[in-house]
Design an enzyme around this catalytic site. Sequence first.
Site, PDB file in Angstrom:
ATOM      1  N   SER B  51       0.813  -1.273  -0.151  1.00  0.00           N
ATOM      2  CA  SER B  51       0.147   0.008  -0.066  1.00  0.00           C
ATOM      3  C   SER B  51       0.974   1.157   0.050  1.00  0.00           C
ATOM      4  CB  SER B  51      -0.914   0.223   1.075  1.00  0.00           C
ATOM      5  OG  SER B  51      -0.214  -0.159   2.519  1.00  0.00           O
ATOM      6  N   HIS B  52       2.055   1.074   0.280  1.00  0.00           N
ATOM      7  CA  HIS B  52       2.927   2.112   0.210  1.00  0.00           C
ATOM      8  C   HIS B  52       4.247   2.257  -0.886  1.00  0.00           C
ATOM      9  CE1 HIS B  52       1.397   2.630   4.401  1.00  0.00           C
ATOM     10  NE2 HIS B  52       1.387   3.978   3.934  1.00  0.00           N
ATOM     11  N   ASP B 192      -4.707   0.624   2.230  1.00  0.00           N
ATOM     12  CA  ASP B 192      -5.311  -0.787   2.317  1.00  0.00           C
ATOM     13  C   ASP B 192      -6.609  -0.401   1.851  1.00  0.00           C
ATOM     14  OD1 ASP B 192      -3.242  -2.161   2.711  1.00  0.00           O
ATOM     15  OD2 ASP B 192      -3.209  -2.323   4.903  1.00  0.00           O
TER      16      ASP B 192
END
Lengths: 340, 340
Positions: B51-52, B192
Site C-alpha cells: 500500500s506504500h 489498504d
Amino acid sequence: MTNSSDRQTRISYDDLTSLLARIFVRFGVSEANAAIVAANCAGCERDGSLSHGVFRMPGYVSSLRSGWVDGKAVAAVLDVSTAFIRVDARNGFAQPALSLAMPLAVEKASKFGAAVLAIKDSHHFSALWPDLEPLARNGFVALSMVSGLACVAPPGGRKAVMGTNPIAFATPVDGANPMIFDFATSSMSNGDLRIAAREGRGVPLGTGVDAEGEFTEDPSRILDGGALLPFGGHKGSALSLMVEVLASALTGGQFSSEVDFSAHSGAETPKTGQLVIVIDPRRGGNEVFASRVAQLMDVVRASGQTRLPSDRRYRTREAAERDGIPLNDETYQNLLSMTR
Amino acid sequence: MTNSSDRQTRISYDDLTSLLARIFVRFGVSEANAAIVAANCAGCERDGSLSHGVFRMPGYVSSLRSGWVDGKAVAAVLDVSTAFIRVDARNGFAQPALSLAMPLAVEKASKFGAAVLAIKDSHHFSALWPDLEPLARNGFVALSMVSGLACVAPPGGRKAVMGTNPIAFATPVDGANPMIFDFATSSMSNGDLRIAAREGRGVPLGTGVDAEGEFTEDPSRILDGGALLPFGGHKGSALSLMVEVLASALTGGQFSSEVDFSAHSGAETPKTGQLVIVIDPRRGGNEVFASRVAQLMDVVRASGQTRLPSDRRYRTREAAERDGIPLNDETYQNLLSMTR
C-alpha cells in the site's frame, strides 16, 4: 471480599490520604514514602480510578507483609547523560522513586528540550496518569509506560508472557485541565478484571482465554491459569511488546515474564520498570502549542465525540472535592481495621 | 485502475529505484530528492508494504502536477536545543527532510542520550518503518508518528477529523534484524482501504461508516464522504489524538482536519508534520539492551506467537533480493509510461 454495602461514608482527600498513610506506615513503609503512595492511592479513589484506589490496599499490604517490596527504599537517581536519567528504585514503590527523580527530569527537559527517565526495580501498583499530570500542568508533554505481571498472551500465543503494560500520555491544554489518557494494552486492566470477578460479572468474549486457551466470558476463569489478550489484536500486541522493550529492557528492569513471586507468599506488586519521556514543547519555540491543543480538542468535540480522555476523571474529582470522596461503609471500616 | 494481469516482471531494487527516480524527476522533483523518495518507495514494494509501494506513484505524480507539493524543497534544519531539533520541510516530501536532519539527530542522541526531531510542513505519503530502520540498525530505539488527511472519525463522532495517524517503533535485536512495527491508528490504512475498493473486496464491519454515519462493509462507501474508525475503540482513538498533538501541534504543522486541497486539484499527499524520538539505550550504561530484547522475542515466540512485527517484511525482502521484486506486467508498463 464480600459484597459492598449500600451505605456510604464521605471522606475528604486529605483525611483519606492520612488514613492510607497510617496503614502504609503500620506495614513497614517509611513516613516519607507512605505520604507519597497514600496521596497517589487517595487521588485515584477521588478521581474515580477505582481499580487503582483503595481497592488496591489489601494488595499493597499483602506485598509489604510478604517482604517482596521494600517500603523504606530510597531510590538512587543517576544523572547518566544530558537528557537521560537512570533511577534504581531499589525494590521500592515507583511513586517515591519518581518523586525523587522528577525535579531533575523537569530541569533537563526545560534546559535541553527533552529528558528520558528510566526506572528499574520499581513496584508500580497504581494508575499512570498521576505520574504525568504534574508535568502537563507545568507545560510539558509526557509519555510513560510500565511493564507488569505476566497475565497477557500475545495473539496466537498459548501462555501469558506480557503484563497489562499500560501506556499514558499527557499534554497541556490552554485554558483547561491537561488531557491525559492512561490505558492497559490488554483488553482490560487486571484491576478491572478482578473487580468483575469479585462482582460476578461476565466480560466480553475476546477479553481473554481460560487455562485451556479457550475464549471465555468468565473473569475468574481468565484469572485462574488463563490469560488476558491484548486490545486491538496485533496492534495492541505490538504496543505491549514496545512497553516490555522500553520499560524493562531499556531500564534494566525485569520483563513481566520474569517476575517471580514464589519465594514471597502474598506478594502482589509487580517489580519491573518504567519509562517516562518528558518533552518541553515551548523550548523549540512553539509558543502557541497549548492553544493549538485546545483547538484540536474543540474540533474533536465538534465532530461528535462527547467524552474525551480524562473528562470523566476531572468531573469525578470536582464532585469529590465538593462533596467528599464516597466510600461504602464496609470499605471504610476495612480501611480503619487495617490501621489497628 | 483496471484489474492486474497475472504475468509478472521481476525487477531489482536498484532498477526499480532508478525507474521511480526518473518518474519523480520528470514531474519536477530535484535529482537529490528523487533519489531519496524513489528508494523509499522501491523499498516498500520490495518488502511487501504494497500500500506504500508503486501503488502510490499515481498519487505522488498527481500531487506534484497539482503544485501542492514542492519536489525541489530543501528543508531547514534548526538546532533549537540540546536534545530538540526542529525541521521545516518547506512543503517538500518528508523523506528528504528526514534525511537532512538525521545525522544531527543521531549525533544528539549519541551524545546526550535522547533527541526529539519535530518536522513540520512535510508530505509523508509512505510507510514509517523505512524512517526508523537505519536508526535501529545503529543501535537506537526510535518512535515516530505522522498526522495525515482527515478520514477517521472519533468513536461517537459523525465527522472525519483525524488522519490514519500511524505510529511506528523500532528497536535493535541482538543477532537479528531490528523489530519494527508500523501501524495506522485507524482500523485500516487509507492505502489498504483504497486497494480493497479497487479490488471490489469488502472490509470488516466496524472498519468505518458511510456518509450517513452508518457502519458499512463497502470500502467505496467509506471513501465517498464516510469515515474510517480508530482501531481498538477509545484506546486507538486516544493514540490517534496523541499523534495529532505530537506530529501537528508540537511540530507547528497542520492538523489532519486543516489540510485543504481545494486550491490544488489532484493533490493527494498530506501536508502535516512528523515527530521522531530517538533514544540511545547504550548511553545510559545498559550494554546488554539488545540481547535482552532478543531474549524477549524468544519468550514471545515460545509462548506461541508465530509471527512477530516485521517478520514478514524481512522474509519478503529476502525473497526479493534473491529473485527480484515481482511486479505485474501492467503495473510495470504503467510505470514505464510515466517516464515518457
